[in-house]
Design a protein around this motif. Structure first.
Motif, PDB file in Angstrom:
ATOM      1  N   ALA A 256       0.834  -1.204   0.000  1.00  0.00           N
ATOM      2  CA  ALA A 256       0.000   0.000   0.000  1.00  0.00           C
ATOM      3  C   ALA A 256       0.866   1.251   0.000  1.00  0.00           C
ATOM      4  O   ALA A 256       0.605   2.204  -0.749  1.00  0.00           O
ATOM      5  N   VAL A 257       1.918   1.250   0.815  1.00  0.00           N
ATOM      6  CA  VAL A 257       2.811   2.411   0.883  1.00  0.00           C
ATOM      7  C   VAL A 257       3.530   2.620  -0.457  1.00  0.00           C
ATOM      8  O   VAL A 257       3.665   3.758  -0.926  1.00  0.00           O
ATOM      9  N   GLU A 258       3.970   1.542  -1.070  1.00  0.00           N
ATOM     10  CA  GLU A 258       4.604   1.665  -2.391  1.00  0.00           C
ATOM     11  C   GLU A 258       3.640   2.284  -3.393  1.00  0.00           C
ATOM     12  O   GLU A 258       4.034   3.135  -4.217  1.00  0.00           O
ATOM     13  N   THR A 259       2.379   1.885  -3.313  1.00  0.00           N
ATOM     14  CA  THR A 259       1.357   2.420  -4.224  1.00  0.00           C
ATOM     15  C   THR A 259       1.149   3.909  -3.992  1.00  0.00           C
ATOM     16  O   THR A 259       1.058   4.698  -4.952  1.00  0.00           O
ATOM     17  N   PHE A 260       1.092   4.320  -2.725  1.00  0.00           N
ATOM     18  CA  PHE A 260       0.924   5.740  -2.429  1.00  0.00           C
ATOM     19  C   PHE A 260       2.138   6.539  -2.904  1.00  0.00           C
ATOM     20  O   PHE A 260       1.987   7.653  -3.426  1.00  0.00           O
ATOM     21  N   GLY A 261       3.321   5.982  -2.737  1.00  0.00           N
ATOM     22  CA  GLY A 261       4.518   6.674  -3.202  1.00  0.00           C
ATOM     23  C   GLY A 261       4.506   6.913  -4.701  1.00  0.00           C
ATOM     24  O   GLY A 261       4.868   7.997  -5.182  1.00  0.00           O
ATOM     25  N   GLU A 262       4.075   5.904  -5.450  1.00  0.00           N
ATOM     26  CA  GLU A 262       3.986   6.031  -6.908  1.00  0.00           C
ATOM     27  C   GLU A 262       2.949   7.070  -7.311  1.00  0.00           C
ATOM     28  O   GLU A 262       3.163   7.878  -8.217  1.00  0.00           O
ATOM     29  N   ALA A 263       1.794   7.050  -6.607  1.00  0.00           N
ATOM     30  CA  ALA A 263       0.711   7.963  -6.964  1.00  0.00           C
ATOM     31  C   ALA A 263       1.061   9.418  -6.658  1.00  0.00           C
ATOM     32  O   ALA A 263       0.616  10.332  -7.371  1.00  0.00           O
ATOM     33  N   LEU A 264       1.856   9.650  -5.626  1.00  0.00           N
ATOM     34  CA  LEU A 264       2.152  11.019  -5.189  1.00  0.00           C
ATOM     35  C   LEU A 264       3.485  11.550  -5.698  1.00  0.00           C
ATOM     36  O   LEU A 264       3.785  12.738  -5.521  1.00  0.00           O
ATOM     37  N   ALA A 265       4.289  10.715  -6.327  1.00  0.00           N
ATOM     38  CA  ALA A 265       5.628  11.125  -6.763  1.00  0.00           C
ATOM     39  C   ALA A 265       5.567  12.379  -7.632  1.00  0.00           C
ATOM     40  O   ALA A 265       4.758  12.486  -8.554  1.00  0.00           O
TER      41      ALA A 265
END
Length: 309
Positions: free
Chosen positions: A93-102
Motif C-alpha cells: 500500500a505504501v509503495e502504491t501511495f509513493g507512486e501515486a504522489l511522486a
C-alpha cells in the motif's frame, strides 16, 4: 485540503476525521465494510469502498487527493500469527501511495509505532531513521523498513512524514492493549505485571494523537519523524495497580517464564521496556498534549464497565 485516509474508521482514525473536518479539510475515507462506511458518512466524510489489497483503488484515491494519511494496518491478521502477511500488505500500500504522489509535493503521513525502537534506552525521533539499525523484534524491523521507505519518498518530491504512536493510545472506547490487560485481570482474578514491573511503556490520549496527525499533514517537512508521545514511560507496575484497584483485585508479579501462559499474546510485549521521547516533536510543532494521562484515564473507570452494564 482534500485528504484521503485509510483506517479512517479505526481507533485513531475516527478521532483524526473530526480533527481534520473541524480544521476545514475534506476527508475521503477507505471503508471495507458497510458499518465502516456508515460511520464515516455519519462523521461527515466521503467514502471509497475497498481495502488495503485494492491497490488500484488506493492509487486512484491518492491521485485525486491533496494529501494522504495511511493509518490502516491488518492488526487482526497480525495478532493471530499472520504478521508477515499484514506487513506485506502494508508495504504494498505504501509503495502504491509513493507512486501515486511522486513529483506532486503533496503530503503523505504514515502511522508507525515506537515500541522496539531502542532497546535499553529512551527512543528519540532520530532512532530508526536509517536502514541497518537493530530493532527489538522482527515485527519492529518490518514496520521500520516501511517507515524508512516512506521517508525516502522525500527524494521523489513527496512531503512524506512518519507519525509514531506508542503501544498505549488510550481513551474511552479503547479496545487495544489496556482493554486486553483488563480482560486478562478479570479472567485470572489478579492484576499482573511481569517481574518487578519497572519496565515502562509510553502513552498518549487518542485526542492528542489525532491532533498531531493533523499537524503532520499540514506542516511536517519532507522526511520528518514525529512522536505522538505524551508520557515518556509509565511503569507497568503502576498500570497493574490502577487495574487492580478499579477491579478490586490483588496485584501480583508474574515470573517472566510464565508471562506467555498468563498474558497470552500480550506476554512477549508486556515485559518490554520502551520509554520514548517526543521532545523534538514538541519543539518543532508546538504540540502540547492536554488530555488525561494513562493512569488518570484508567481511574476514570470507563475501561472497567462491563458490556452488560
Amino acid at each position: 485540503m482534500r485528504v484521503f485516509m485509510t483506517g479512517a474508521s479505526g481507533w485513531i482514525g475516527s478521532a483524526v476525521v473530526p480533527e481534520l473536518i473541524d480544521a476545514g479539510h475534506q476527508v475521503v475515507g477507505l471503508a471495507r465494510s458497510d458499518s465502516s462506511a456508515q460511520a464515516l458518512t455519519a462523521a461527515g466524510a466521503e467514502v471509497v469502498r475497498g481495502d488495503l489489497d485494492d491497490l488500484g483503488v488506493l492509487r486512484e484515491a491518492a491521485s485525486a487527493a491533496d494529501g494522504v494519511i495511511h493509518l490502516a494496518f491488518k492488526h487482526d491478521i497480525a495478532f493471530s500469527g499472520g504478521f508477515a502477511e499484514a506487513a506485506g500488505a502494508d508495504r504494498r500500500a505504501v509503495e502504491t501511495f509513493g507512486e501515486a504522489l511522486a513529483g506532486s509535493g503533496k503530503p503523505f503521513v504514515l502511522a508507525s509505532g515506537t515500541i522496539g525502537l531502542a532497546p535499553g534506552r529512551v527512543a528519540t525521533e532520530e532512532d530508526g531513521r536509517n536502514a541497518g539499525q537493530p530493532a527489538a523484534s522482527e515485527a519492529a524491523r518490518a514496520r521500520l523498513a516501511t517507515a524508512q521507505l516512506t521517508l525516502s519518498f522525500a527524494s521523489r518530491k513527496v512531503r512524506s512524514s512518519v507519525v509514531r504512536f506508542p503501544p498505549t493510545v488510550h481513551g474511552e472506547g479503547d479496545h487495544g492493549f489496556m482493554a486486553a490487560l483488563v480482560g486478562v485481570a478479570r479472567a485470572k482474578g489478579v492484576s499482573g505485571y511481569i517481574g518487578d514491573g519497572a519496565n515502562r511503556w509510553p502513552a498518549v490520549h487518542r485526542a492528542d494523537a489525532a491532533h498531531l496527525v493533523r499537524l503532520a499533514l499540514e506542516a511536517a517537512p519532507a522526511g520528518s519523524i514525529l512522536h505522538a508521545v505524551d508520557e515518556e514511560g509509565v511503569p507497568i507496575r503502576e498500570v497493574a495497580d490502577a487495574i487492580g484497584r478499579n477491579l478490586g483485585l490483588p496485584v501480583t508479579s508474574v515470573p517472566p517464564e510464565d508471562a506467555d501462559a498468563h498474558f497470552g499474546w500480550l506476554g512477549p510485549l508486556l515485559g518490554m521496556d520502551a520509554p520514548t521521547s517526543s521532545a523534538v516533536t514538541r519543539a518543532s510543532y508546538g504540540w502540547q498534549p492536554t488530555h488525561p494521562g494513562l493512569i488518570e484515564d484508567l481511574d476514570k473507570g470507563h475501561y472497567f464497565v462491563t458490556p452488560s452494564a
